[in-house]
Motif scaffolding. Structure first.
Motif, PDB file in Angstrom:
ATOM      1  N   MET A   1      10.222  -3.666  19.929  1.00  0.00           N
ATOM      2  CA  MET A   1       9.438  -3.032  18.863  1.00  0.00           C
ATOM      3  C   MET A   1       9.320  -3.985  17.687  1.00  0.00           C
ATOM      4  SD  MET A   1      10.678   0.948  18.927  1.00  0.00           S
ATOM      5  CE  MET A   1      12.440   0.588  18.901  1.00  0.00           C
ATOM      6  N   THR A   2       8.214  -3.901  16.971  1.00  0.00           N
ATOM      7  CA  THR A   2       7.909  -4.814  15.883  1.00  0.00           C
ATOM      8  C   THR A   2       8.247  -4.196  14.534  1.00  0.00           C
ATOM      9  OG1 THR A   2       6.106  -5.731  17.185  1.00  0.00           O
ATOM     10  CG2 THR A   2       6.073  -6.179  14.826  1.00  0.00           C
ATOM     11  N   SER A   3       8.757  -5.020  13.626  1.00  0.00           N
ATOM     12  CA  SER A   3       9.051  -4.561  12.279  1.00  0.00           C
ATOM     13  C   SER A   3       7.771  -4.172  11.550  1.00  0.00           C
ATOM     14  CB  SER A   3       9.759  -5.668  11.492  1.00  0.00           C
ATOM     15  OG  SER A   3       9.838  -5.329  10.123  1.00  0.00           O
ATOM     16  N   LEU A   4       7.843  -3.082  10.795  1.00  0.00           N
ATOM     17  CA  LEU A   4       6.722  -2.634   9.968  1.00  0.00           C
ATOM     18  C   LEU A   4       6.947  -2.949   8.492  1.00  0.00           C
ATOM     19  CD1 LEU A   4       6.046   0.841  11.648  1.00  0.00           C
ATOM     20  CD2 LEU A   4       4.834  -1.319  12.025  1.00  0.00           C
ATOM     21  N   ALA A   5       7.941  -3.808   8.198  1.00  0.00           N
ATOM     22  CA  ALA A   5       8.191  -4.208   6.807  1.00  0.00           C
ATOM     23  C   ALA A   5       6.992  -4.967   6.269  1.00  0.00           C
ATOM     24  CB  ALA A   5       9.440  -5.071   6.722  1.00  0.00           C
ATOM     25  N   THR A   6       6.596  -4.652   5.028  1.00  0.00           N
ATOM     26  CA  THR A   6       5.378  -5.241   4.465  1.00  0.00           C
ATOM     27  C   THR A   6       5.604  -6.055   3.200  1.00  0.00           C
ATOM     28  OG1 THR A   6       4.949  -3.210   3.198  1.00  0.00           O
ATOM     29  CG2 THR A   6       3.935  -3.391   5.393  1.00  0.00           C
ATOM     30  N   ALA A   7       6.583  -5.700   2.377  1.00  0.00           N
ATOM     31  CA  ALA A   7       6.703  -6.348   1.072  1.00  0.00           C
ATOM     32  C   ALA A   7       8.067  -6.076   0.462  1.00  0.00           C
ATOM     33  CB  ALA A   7       5.602  -5.838   0.131  1.00  0.00           C
ATOM     34  N   GLN A   8       8.388  -6.859  -0.566  1.00  0.00           N
ATOM     35  CA  GLN A   8       9.517  -6.571  -1.445  1.00  0.00           C
ATOM     36  C   GLN A   8       8.959  -5.953  -2.723  1.00  0.00           C
ATOM     37  OE1 GLN A   8      12.630  -9.969  -1.359  1.00  0.00           O
ATOM     38  NE2 GLN A   8      10.715 -10.974  -0.803  1.00  0.00           N
ATOM     39  N   ARG A   9       9.647  -4.955  -3.234  1.00  0.00           N
ATOM     40  CA  ARG A   9       9.176  -4.348  -4.485  1.00  0.00           C
ATOM     41  C   ARG A   9      10.352  -4.139  -5.422  1.00  0.00           C
ATOM     42  NH1 ARG A   9       9.894   1.272  -4.413  1.00  0.00           N
ATOM     43  NH2 ARG A   9      10.471   2.127  -2.385  1.00  0.00           N
ATOM     44  N   SER A  10      10.074  -4.205  -6.702  1.00  0.00           N
ATOM     45  CA  SER A  10      11.125  -4.073  -7.710  1.00  0.00           C
ATOM     46  C   SER A  10      11.613  -2.636  -7.787  1.00  0.00           C
ATOM     47  CB  SER A  10      10.586  -4.509  -9.077  1.00  0.00           C
ATOM     48  OG  SER A  10      11.521  -4.179 -10.095  1.00  0.00           O
ATOM     49  N   LEU A  11      12.912  -2.469  -7.880  1.00  0.00           N
ATOM     50  CA  LEU A  11      13.460  -1.130  -8.079  1.00  0.00           C
ATOM     51  C   LEU A  11      13.344  -0.683  -9.528  1.00  0.00           C
ATOM     52  CD1 LEU A  11      16.576  -1.141  -5.731  1.00  0.00           C
ATOM     53  CD2 LEU A  11      14.486   0.224  -5.507  1.00  0.00           C
ATOM     54  N   ALA A  12      13.097  -1.618 -10.443  1.00  0.00           N
ATOM     55  CA  ALA A  12      12.870  -1.240 -11.838  1.00  0.00           C
ATOM     56  C   ALA A  12      11.468  -0.691 -12.032  1.00  0.00           C
ATOM     57  CB  ALA A  12      13.094  -2.441 -12.760  1.00  0.00           C
ATOM     58  N   ASP A  13      10.514  -1.219 -11.281  1.00  0.00           N
ATOM     59  CA  ASP A  13       9.112  -0.788 -11.362  1.00  0.00           C
ATOM     60  C   ASP A  13       8.502  -0.964  -9.976  1.00  0.00           C
ATOM     61  OD1 ASP A  13       6.440  -0.345 -11.718  1.00  0.00           O
ATOM     62  OD2 ASP A  13       6.202  -1.714 -13.402  1.00  0.00           O
ATOM     63  N   PRO A  14       8.461   0.107  -9.176  1.00  0.00           N
ATOM     64  CA  PRO A  14       7.983  -0.016  -7.787  1.00  0.00           C
ATOM     65  C   PRO A  14       6.553  -0.506  -7.651  1.00  0.00           C
ATOM     66  CG  PRO A  14       9.169   2.046  -8.105  1.00  0.00           C
ATOM     67  CD  PRO A  14       8.985   1.449  -9.467  1.00  0.00           C
ATOM     68  N   SER A  15       5.777  -0.509  -8.739  1.00  0.00           N
ATOM     69  CA  SER A  15       4.420  -1.036  -8.646  1.00  0.00           C
ATOM     70  C   SER A  15       4.398  -2.558  -8.599  1.00  0.00           C
ATOM     71  CB  SER A  15       3.581  -0.552  -9.831  1.00  0.00           C
ATOM     72  OG  SER A  15       4.011  -1.154 -11.047  1.00  0.00           O
ATOM     73  N   VAL A  16       5.529  -3.181  -8.939  1.00  0.00           N
ATOM     74  CA  VAL A  16       5.633  -4.647  -8.889  1.00  0.00           C
ATOM     75  C   VAL A  16       6.066  -5.044  -7.483  1.00  0.00           C
ATOM     76  CG1 VAL A  16       6.798  -6.684  -9.792  1.00  0.00           C
ATOM     77  CG2 VAL A  16       6.176  -4.821 -11.337  1.00  0.00           C
ATOM     78  N   ARG A  17       5.164  -5.694  -6.779  1.00  0.00           N
ATOM     79  CA  ARG A  17       5.410  -6.052  -5.382  1.00  0.00           C
ATOM     80  C   ARG A  17       5.366  -7.561  -5.184  1.00  0.00           C
ATOM     81  NH1 ARG A  17       4.340  -1.956  -1.615  1.00  0.00           N
ATOM     82  NH2 ARG A  17       3.325  -3.405  -0.173  1.00  0.00           N
ATOM     83  N   HIS A  18       6.146  -8.023  -4.226  1.00  0.00           N
ATOM     84  CA  HIS A  18       6.191  -9.432  -3.859  1.00  0.00           C
ATOM     85  C   HIS A  18       6.031  -9.538  -2.347  1.00  0.00           C
ATOM     86  CE1 HIS A  18       7.838 -10.400  -7.869  1.00  0.00           C
ATOM     87  NE2 HIS A  18       8.575  -9.315  -7.714  1.00  0.00           N
ATOM     88  N   PRO A  19       5.555 -10.678  -1.840  1.00  0.00           N
ATOM     89  CA  PRO A  19       5.488 -10.852  -0.382  1.00  0.00           C
ATOM     90  C   PRO A  19       6.862 -10.650   0.257  1.00  0.00           C
ATOM     91  CG  PRO A  19       4.325 -12.616  -1.524  1.00  0.00           C
ATOM     92  CD  PRO A  19       5.054 -11.852  -2.575  1.00  0.00           C
ATOM     93  N   LEU A  20       6.851 -10.342   1.532  1.00  0.00           N
ATOM     94  CA  LEU A  20       8.111 -10.113   2.242  1.00  0.00           C
ATOM     95  C   LEU A  20       8.959 -11.375   2.309  1.00  0.00           C
ATOM     96  CD1 LEU A  20       9.668  -7.917   3.818  1.00  0.00           C
ATOM     97  CD2 LEU A  20       8.556  -8.775   5.898  1.00  0.00           C
ATOM     98  N   TRP A  21       8.328 -12.535   2.347  1.00  0.00           N
ATOM     99  CA  TRP A  21       9.044 -13.813   2.438  1.00  0.00           C
ATOM    100  C   TRP A  21       8.703 -14.694   1.249  1.00  0.00           C
ATOM    101  CZ3 TRP A  21      12.514 -13.374   6.123  1.00  0.00           C
ATOM    102  CH2 TRP A  21      12.246 -12.536   7.203  1.00  0.00           C
ATOM    103  N   PRO A  22       9.649 -15.454   0.719  1.00  0.00           N
ATOM    104  CA  PRO A  22      11.061 -15.501   1.104  1.00  0.00           C
ATOM    105  C   PRO A  22      11.841 -14.355   0.448  1.00  0.00           C
ATOM    106  CG  PRO A  22      10.690 -17.001  -0.701  1.00  0.00           C
ATOM    107  CD  PRO A  22       9.345 -16.441  -0.350  1.00  0.00           C
ATOM    108  N   PRO A  23      13.018 -14.012   0.973  1.00  0.00           N
ATOM    109  CA  PRO A  23      13.839 -12.985   0.332  1.00  0.00           C
ATOM    110  C   PRO A  23      14.224 -13.420  -1.093  1.00  0.00           C
ATOM    111  CG  PRO A  23      14.646 -13.485   2.540  1.00  0.00           C
ATOM    112  CD  PRO A  23      13.642 -14.525   2.207  1.00  0.00           C
ATOM    113  N   LEU A  24      14.006 -12.549  -2.062  1.00  0.00           N
ATOM    114  CA  LEU A  24      14.309 -12.866  -3.467  1.00  0.00           C
ATOM    115  C   LEU A  24      15.739 -12.451  -3.768  1.00  0.00           C
ATOM    116  CD1 LEU A  24      10.910 -11.716  -5.026  1.00  0.00           C
ATOM    117  CD2 LEU A  24      11.638 -14.040  -4.438  1.00  0.00           C
ATOM    118  N   THR A  25      16.668 -13.349  -3.524  1.00  0.00           N
ATOM    119  CA  THR A  25      18.092 -13.026  -3.598  1.00  0.00           C
ATOM    120  C   THR A  25      18.651 -13.040  -5.021  1.00  0.00           C
ATOM    121  OG1 THR A  25      18.661 -15.337  -3.175  1.00  0.00           O
ATOM    122  CG2 THR A  25      18.488 -13.883  -1.260  1.00  0.00           C
ATOM    123  N   ARG A  26      17.824 -13.392  -6.004  1.00  0.00           N
ATOM    124  CA  ARG A  26      18.298 -13.387  -7.392  1.00  0.00           C
ATOM    125  C   ARG A  26      17.646 -12.280  -8.216  1.00  0.00           C
ATOM    126  NH1 ARG A  26      18.967 -19.906  -8.727  1.00  0.00           N
ATOM    127  NH2 ARG A  26      20.136 -20.357  -6.819  1.00  0.00           N
TER     128      ARG A  26
END
Length: 402
Positions: A1-26
């Motif tokens: 089965m294929t992942s349906l993950a699409t993006a990274q989003r801020s937990l402070a403001d969910p409207s702020v989205r970033h591409p799924l890659w690379p993982p923003l570890t900071r």
């Protein structure tokens, strides 16, 4: 089965989205401030989740839930599908000590190490007092990546042996040097951190808590519904957040009709999340006192924990070492041996008191008693081969049973 993950989003403001890659570890580079580093969450194409995903039973290996996880680029070790054990009073124990490295951290590291592999990292680096380091080392070894583990000089001796068995490089440096050195390992050597490298709050790996969601999936399938309450040992709050998110996804997808209240149990020697919620702040920093619950004695919380409690209508509270010790003994009497930190969830429930609820109550036990700081430090005199004292001992113990 294929992942349906699409993006990274801020937990402070969910409207702020970033591409799924690379993982923003900071943390989120847009919404984080000088005072608070805000972590990121992973979003999915929920409208494309396969019909019947939750009709089949749980299975060992997180690939069972691949559509609702980030891409699993690293091989697994059969993690997950841990048992639900019912106590005499109807409380259910989710026993995470049955995972490959004997803790819940295997779920996080299957996902986080996969992210490192998929993004081309040259190795794994982690800061851990025990469970997280062991799991990171195991999954890094499985993926063929080197692993550096910063751990405390006061960690149980078994921890260093466990880490080195997987080929990890074990580093014991002063606490204040850990995060600066981890950042250099990331920046100069191309390793990826699977734990937090930020100073103003705990952010952690954005993909990691996704592995914890699978606990919620398994609990719901095991009970045939969502429980009314889930009580969890809490350090930084990543487990808390992941479990809450998993149940929220189940409700969103129509698999369950409710979301349980999620309760955090922290050691009284720390309690950063409890303080953050009490004062209405996203993050609190507290002094840490001596405690046997070394695995969860965190000086700062993650904003993830605040969201988990608020969005589920739960609460955070602290428990003493005596309360955790009593809960640990209760579990051992039922055949479940866990480290002191792992008994915090049950200790929190017992301190709060069992109340009338609209469904089952679940306590998560996170790690094996092999990880406890006092394990193997006691010594016992040999038994004399004389019948009368043996008979008297066994008779006395039989009379003590309920």
């Amino acid at each position: 089965m294929t992942s349906l993950a699409t993006a990274q989003r801020s937990l402070a403001d969910p409207s702020v989205r970033h591409p799924l890659w690379p993982p923003l570890t900071r943390g989120c580079p847009v919404t984080s401030t000088e005072d608070v580093a805000y972590p990121l969450d992973i979003d999915y194409a929920y409208d494309r989740v396969p019909a019947g995903l939750f009709d089949r039973p749980a299975a060992h290996g997180l690939e069972r839930w691949a559509p609702l996880l980030p891409p699993l680029a690293a091989p697994g070790l059969g993690e997950g599908n841990t048992p639900l054990v019912e106590l005499a009073d109807g409380v259910w124990i989710k026993d995470e000590s049955r995972n490959p490295t004997w803790s819940h951290k295997d779920r996080l590291n299957r996902v986080a190490v996969s992210a490192a592999v998929a993004s081309g990292a040259r190795g794994i680096v982690v800061s851990s007092s025990g469970n997280h380091g062991a799991a990171a080392a195991a999954y890094a070894a499985r993926a063929g990546l080197p692993c550096a583990v910063f751990t405390s000089p006061s960690a149980p001796p078994a921890v260093a042996s466990h880490l080195r068995a997987y080929g990890a490089t074990v580093l014991t440096v002063p606490y204040e040097s850990v995060r600066p050195l981890m950042r250099r390992i990331v920046d100069e050597l191309g390793f990826q951190s699977v734990s937090s490298v930020t100073d103003t709050a705990h952010t952690g790996h954005p993909f990691g808590p996704e592995g914890y969601k699978t606990l919620a999936y398994e609990i719901a399938l095991g009970l045939g519904r969502a429980p009314a309450e889930v009580h969890l040992p809490t350090g930084y709050g990543e487990l808390l957040f992941g479990v809450a998110k998993g149940f929220q996804e189940l409700a969103r997808l129509g698999v369950t009709g409710s979301v349980p209240r999620v309760y955090a149990a922290e050691p009284a020697a720390a309690g950063a999340l409890t303080e953050a919620l009490r004062t209405g702040r996203p993050v609190a920093r507290v002094p840490v006192g001596p405690t046997a619950a070394y695995a969860i004695d965190c000086e700062v919380n993650s904003y993830r924990g605040v969201l988990a409690v608020r969005t589920t209508g739960g609460a955070a509270h602290t428990v003493t070492d005596d309360q955790m010790s009593a809960a640990r003994k209760e579990l051992a009497a039922q055949g479940i041996w866990c480290e002191t930190s792992s008994a915090a969830g049950l200790a929190g429930l017992r301190a709060r008191g069992r109340r009338e609820s609209d469904g089952p109550v679940v306590c998560v036990v996170t790690s094996s008693g092999y990880k406890d700081i006092a394990t193997a430090k006691e010594s016992f005199a040999p038994t004399a081969p004389d019948w009368e004292p043996i008979r008297a001992t066994l008779t006395a113990r039989e009379s003590e049973r309920p």
